[in-house]
Design an enzyme around this catalytic site. Sequence first.
Site, PDB file in Angstrom:
ATOM      1  N   SER A 198       4.482  15.379 -12.818  1.00  0.00           N
ATOM      2  CA  SER A 198       5.273  14.495 -13.678  1.00  0.00           C
ATOM      3  C   SER A 198       6.738  14.641 -13.320  1.00  0.00           C
ATOM      4  CB  SER A 198       5.064  14.857 -15.148  1.00  0.00           C
ATOM      5  OG  SER A 198       6.013  14.208 -15.969  1.00  0.00           O
ATOM      6  N   SER A 199       7.489  13.569 -13.498  1.00  0.00           N
ATOM      7  CA  SER A 199       8.923  13.633 -13.211  1.00  0.00           C
ATOM      8  C   SER A 199       9.670  14.501 -14.218  1.00  0.00           C
ATOM      9  CB  SER A 199       9.528  12.225 -13.204  1.00  0.00           C
ATOM     10  OG  SER A 199       9.310  11.584 -14.448  1.00  0.00           O
ATOM     11  N   CYS A 200       9.022  14.867 -15.334  1.00  0.00           N
ATOM     12  CA  CYS A 200       9.691  15.710 -16.335  1.00  0.00           C
ATOM     13  C   CYS A 200       9.844  17.151 -15.855  1.00  0.00           C
ATOM     14  CB  CYS A 200       8.953  15.678 -17.665  1.00  0.00           C
ATOM     15  SG  CYS A 200       7.436  16.651 -17.682  1.00  0.00           S
ATOM     16  N   TYR A 208       5.267  21.195 -21.514  1.00  0.00           N
ATOM     17  CA  TYR A 208       4.506  20.338 -20.603  1.00  0.00           C
ATOM     18  C   TYR A 208       5.057  20.451 -19.192  1.00  0.00           C
ATOM     19  CZ  TYR A 208       2.452  16.096 -18.596  1.00  0.00           C
ATOM     20  OH  TYR A 208       1.777  15.201 -17.792  1.00  0.00           O
ATOM     21  N   LYS A 215       3.191  21.762 -15.689  1.00  0.00           N
ATOM     22  CA  LYS A 215       3.090  20.959 -14.474  1.00  0.00           C
ATOM     23  C   LYS A 215       3.740  21.664 -13.278  1.00  0.00           C
ATOM     24  CE  LYS A 215       0.658  17.458 -15.702  1.00  0.00           C
ATOM     25  NZ  LYS A 215      -0.640  17.207 -15.024  1.00  0.00           N
ATOM     26  N   HIS A 236       4.673   7.225 -25.499  1.00  0.00           N
ATOM     27  CA  HIS A 236       5.931   7.217 -24.772  1.00  0.00           C
ATOM     28  C   HIS A 236       6.760   6.005 -25.189  1.00  0.00           C
ATOM     29  CE1 HIS A 236       3.569   9.906 -22.061  1.00  0.00           C
ATOM     30  NE2 HIS A 236       4.733  10.504 -21.982  1.00  0.00           N
TER      31      HIS A 236
END
Length: 319
Positions: free
Chosen positions: A108-110, A137, A141, A180
């Site tokens: 994920s880009s987070c 989260y 990841k 989201h």
Amino acid sequence: MNKHAKIYVAGHRGMVGAALVRRLRRAGYDNLITRTSAELDLRDQAAVEEFFAQEKPEYVFLAAAKVGGIHANNTYRADFLYDNLMIQSNVLRQSQVQGVRKLLFLGSSCIYPKLAPQPIREEYLLTGALEPTNEPYAIAKIAGLKLCEAYRAQYGCNFISVMPTNLYGPGDNYDLANSHVLPAMLRKFGEATEQGSPRVTIWGTGTPRREFLHVDDLADACLHLMLHYDGAPPVNIGTGQDLTIQELAELIAELTGFMGEIIYDFSRPDGTPRKLLDVSRLHELGWHHQIELTEGLQAVIASADWRAAVPHSPLQALA
């Protein structure tokens, strides 16, 4: 990948997993393995070990995860961290043990620092503090990505990792408590238009910038990388284009026909100020997105998936 190879899509009922199944079938892959979370709890080490020993998949797309928006991430912090760590660890371990030929891990880009330089390059990982609201989260990841690298280094596993930007499309979660930003907006504006409501309230200031990718484009990119990329470094998947939350709200209002007032609730968190991925590595590998945001939103709005929104519990692991 041979068209008849055994391919396990973990998380096939989620938005990403379902898109992967659609793309693989369209490409002619006819030996897909799937399990619902009721049939196989990926948090259960023994169950995952038994599944891999019995099925022996040749390729794996690891799209199973517990996902949610700012509220869900910030509220169920322990569950987001624990469940995602267990899912990843079990699937990656058994993929190594059973000799899976290739695995693609969906990150994920987070995972990138909250204040990372923009656009975000893959090498910015672990160079700064994370966004606090989704830190559990993100940490899970990051651990998954690093575990892929470790299995590659120690055992020679061909595990690759991709970092998608914000996604939307068929199968999205429209529960306002846990969704989201984009699906939440689609539901809010859709319902407001149908009910004739005079105003819609949006969380935050409207100033953060976000990038959005249609989930069918993501699935296409994943298949492309599964066929053409064998490197250790992760690959960002996105459009390389972003807009402010305010611009997104105005676009969705226009597309849904909403004529009322848009109010911004400054008491709600904004999250990361900007999150735009550098997709130069992806472009060098020969893939570019095909679905522009306006076109993608028009298709989603026409499908009216948000009308069927049901309460979604982030406490249920997706598999």
